[in-house]
Design a protein around this motif. Structure first.
Motif, PDB file in Angstrom:
ATOM      1  N   LEU A  91       0.831  -1.206   0.000  1.00  0.00           N
ATOM      2  CA  LEU A  91       0.000   0.000   0.000  1.00  0.00           C
ATOM      3  C   LEU A  91       0.867   1.259   0.000  1.00  0.00           C
ATOM      4  O   LEU A  91       0.613   2.207  -0.754  1.00  0.00           O
ATOM      5  N   LYS A  92       1.891   1.265   0.827  1.00  0.00           N
ATOM      6  CA  LYS A  92       2.780   2.426   0.931  1.00  0.00           C
ATOM      7  C   LYS A  92       3.457   2.711  -0.408  1.00  0.00           C
ATOM      8  O   LYS A  92       3.492   3.854  -0.873  1.00  0.00           O
ATOM      9  N   VAL A  93       3.975   1.669  -1.038  1.00  0.00           N
ATOM     10  CA  VAL A  93       4.650   1.842  -2.325  1.00  0.00           C
ATOM     11  C   VAL A  93       3.667   2.321  -3.390  1.00  0.00           C
ATOM     12  O   VAL A  93       3.962   3.239  -4.165  1.00  0.00           O
ATOM     13  N   ASP A  94       2.484   1.717  -3.422  1.00  0.00           N
ATOM     14  CA  ASP A  94       1.479   2.091  -4.428  1.00  0.00           C
ATOM     15  C   ASP A  94       1.132   3.571  -4.344  1.00  0.00           C
ATOM     16  O   ASP A  94       1.165   4.297  -5.343  1.00  0.00           O
ATOM     17  N   LEU A  95       0.784   4.028  -3.142  1.00  0.00           N
ATOM     18  CA  LEU A  95       0.304   5.402  -2.986  1.00  0.00           C
ATOM     19  C   LEU A  95       1.432   6.421  -3.117  1.00  0.00           C
ATOM     20  O   LEU A  95       1.261   7.463  -3.756  1.00  0.00           O
ATOM     21  N   GLU A  96       2.578   6.136  -2.520  1.00  0.00           N
ATOM     22  CA  GLU A  96       3.683   7.094  -2.589  1.00  0.00           C
ATOM     23  C   GLU A  96       4.200   7.232  -4.016  1.00  0.00           C
ATOM     24  O   GLU A  96       4.491   8.336  -4.476  1.00  0.00           O
ATOM     25  N   THR A  97       4.305   6.119  -4.722  1.00  0.00           N
ATOM     26  CA  THR A  97       4.799   6.168  -6.097  1.00  0.00           C
ATOM     27  C   THR A  97       3.829   6.908  -7.002  1.00  0.00           C
ATOM     28  O   THR A  97       4.219   7.765  -7.802  1.00  0.00           O
ATOM     29  N   ALA A  98       2.547   6.595  -6.859  1.00  0.00           N
ATOM     30  CA  ALA A  98       1.547   7.219  -7.723  1.00  0.00           C
ATOM     31  C   ALA A  98       1.457   8.718  -7.484  1.00  0.00           C
ATOM     32  O   ALA A  98       1.432   9.513  -8.432  1.00  0.00           O
ATOM     33  N   SER A  99       1.428   9.141  -6.221  1.00  0.00           N
ATOM     34  CA  SER A  99       1.287  10.569  -5.929  1.00  0.00           C
ATOM     35  C   SER A  99       2.551  11.338  -6.292  1.00  0.00           C
ATOM     36  O   SER A  99       2.489  12.472  -6.768  1.00  0.00           O
ATOM     37  N   ALA A 100       3.717  10.722  -6.091  1.00  0.00           N
ATOM     38  CA  ALA A 100       4.975  11.400  -6.418  1.00  0.00           C
ATOM     39  C   ALA A 100       5.134  11.586  -7.919  1.00  0.00           C
ATOM     40  O   ALA A 100       5.744  12.557  -8.379  1.00  0.00           O
ATOM     41  N   ASN A 101       4.568  10.662  -8.700  1.00  0.00           N
ATOM     42  CA  ASN A 101       4.718  10.722 -10.153  1.00  0.00           C
ATOM     43  C   ASN A 101       3.551  11.421 -10.849  1.00  0.00           C
ATOM     44  O   ASN A 101       3.502  11.452 -12.075  1.00  0.00           O
ATOM     45  N   ALA A 102       2.615  11.958 -10.066  1.00  0.00           N
ATOM     46  CA  ALA A 102       1.403  12.536 -10.654  1.00  0.00           C
ATOM     47  C   ALA A 102       1.697  13.908 -11.255  1.00  0.00           C
ATOM     48  O   ALA A 102       1.554  14.935 -10.595  1.00  0.00           O
ATOM     49  N   LYS A 103       2.112  13.909 -12.510  1.00  0.00           N
ATOM     50  CA  LYS A 103       2.429  15.166 -13.189  1.00  0.00           C
ATOM     51  C   LYS A 103       1.672  15.305 -14.509  1.00  0.00           C
ATOM     52  O   LYS A 103       1.299  16.395 -14.895  1.00  0.00           O
ATOM     53  N   THR A 104       1.454  14.211 -15.202  1.00  0.00           N
ATOM     54  CA  THR A 104       0.725  14.257 -16.462  1.00  0.00           C
ATOM     55  C   THR A 104      -0.696  13.748 -16.246  1.00  0.00           C
ATOM     56  O   THR A 104      -1.012  13.157 -15.208  1.00  0.00           O
ATOM     57  N   ASP A 105      -1.554  13.967 -17.247  1.00  0.00           N
ATOM     58  CA  ASP A 105      -2.932  13.484 -17.140  1.00  0.00           C
ATOM     59  C   ASP A 105      -2.972  11.970 -16.942  1.00  0.00           C
ATOM     60  O   ASP A 105      -3.769  11.454 -16.158  1.00  0.00           O
ATOM     61  N   ALA A 106      -2.108  11.264 -17.660  1.00  0.00           N
ATOM     62  CA  ALA A 106      -2.085   9.801 -17.540  1.00  0.00           C
ATOM     63  C   ALA A 106      -1.679   9.380 -16.132  1.00  0.00           C
ATOM     64  O   ALA A 106      -2.243   8.439 -15.561  1.00  0.00           O
ATOM     65  N   GLN A 107      -0.705  10.068 -15.560  1.00  0.00           N
ATOM     66  CA  GLN A 107      -0.258   9.737 -14.208  1.00  0.00           C
ATOM     67  C   GLN A 107      -1.316  10.101 -13.173  1.00  0.00           C
ATOM     68  O   GLN A 107      -1.477   9.405 -12.168  1.00  0.00           O
TER      69      GLN A 107
END
Length: 246
Positions: A91-107
């Motif tokens: 869970l930690k890896v999923d959420l931290e990775t997704a939020s940290a990489n959220a820069k484009t519409d796809a992300q």
């Protein structure tokens, strides 16, 4: 040679062995319960009611369930703790990775996709014999709406929430400059930027603008010189003009 063989035999005898060979069905159930436990805080963030006594209630109910298994309680406990740790790390890896990489519409969509997956886990929990007593979805629960709201709360500070249009983002950036550069450009110019770009009839948008200013004002790492401040002001004025009205 005999001594080496004897040492090897003693090592094998002394090595820990599994307390029992649990079935895959047992392991799957342990993992499912662990997943529900770890996901419970997300269920609450999605708008579900989570019983504060969930840990104790689940512990008791799961012990009753596993008492029917042909397995030592200590072994089940060991597997349960390992599974909870594994699910927590995932869970930690999923959420931290997704939020940290959220820069484009796809992300950004990927953040929603991950949260939607955990939301489905929450819905599964509401139908589970144990967890249906401690995790309850409200009447008319809309997973899509709940996921959007939660994703927005995670991404709002970075100006990437679903409601933060380019017009809002660019003005938020200007408010950041007004705060970070206040000591360089002076009170009058900073206040003028706030008056021009920090207004909105939307309480949520207005709060975002003010928070952008406050955070930048108090962030010692945003130490721009006057040339950088002027460049940023020019840059964001152009972005605001391009984005149009709120």
């Amino acid at each position: 040679m005999k001594l080496r063989i004897r040492i090897a035999i003693l090592a094998v005898i002394a090595a820990p062995t599994p307390a029992f060979a649990q079935s895959q069905t047992h392991q799957d159930r342990i993992d499912e319960v662990s997943r529900f436990v770890v996901t419970a805080p997300i269920c609450g963030s999605l708008g579900m009611t989570v019983d504060p006594a969930l840990p104790n209630k689940v512990e008791g109910a799961f012990k009753l369930e596993t008492s029917k298994w042909s397995a030592p309680p200590a072994a089940i406990e060991r597997l349960k703790l390992a599974s909870i740790q594994r699910q927590s790390n995932v869970l930690k890896v999923d959420l931290e990775t997704a939020s940290a990489n959220a820069k484009t519409d796809a992300q950004l969509r990927q953040v929603g996709s991950i949260l939607r997956g955990y939301g489905r886990t929450c819905l599964d929990a509401t139908r589970d014999p144990i967890f249906s007593q401690v995790i309850i979805a409200p009447s008319g629960f809309d997973l899509g709406r709940a996921v959007t709201d939660m994703a927005d709360s995670m991404l709002e500070a970075g100006g990437l929430a679903s409601w933060q249009t380019p017009a809002i983002q660019s003005r938020g950036d200007m408010m950041m400059v007004a705060g970070a550069c206040r000591k360089r450009i002076g009170k009058a110019r900073s206040d003028a930027l706030i008056a021009e770009f920090g207004k909105s009839e939307s309480p949520r948008t207005r709060e975002y603008f003010l928070k952008a200013f406050d955070d930048a004002l108090n962030d010692p790492e945003l130490d721009f010189d006057i040339a950088q401040c002027n460049h940023l002001i020019t840059r964001y004025r152009a972005a605001i003009a391009k984005a149009g009205a709120l």
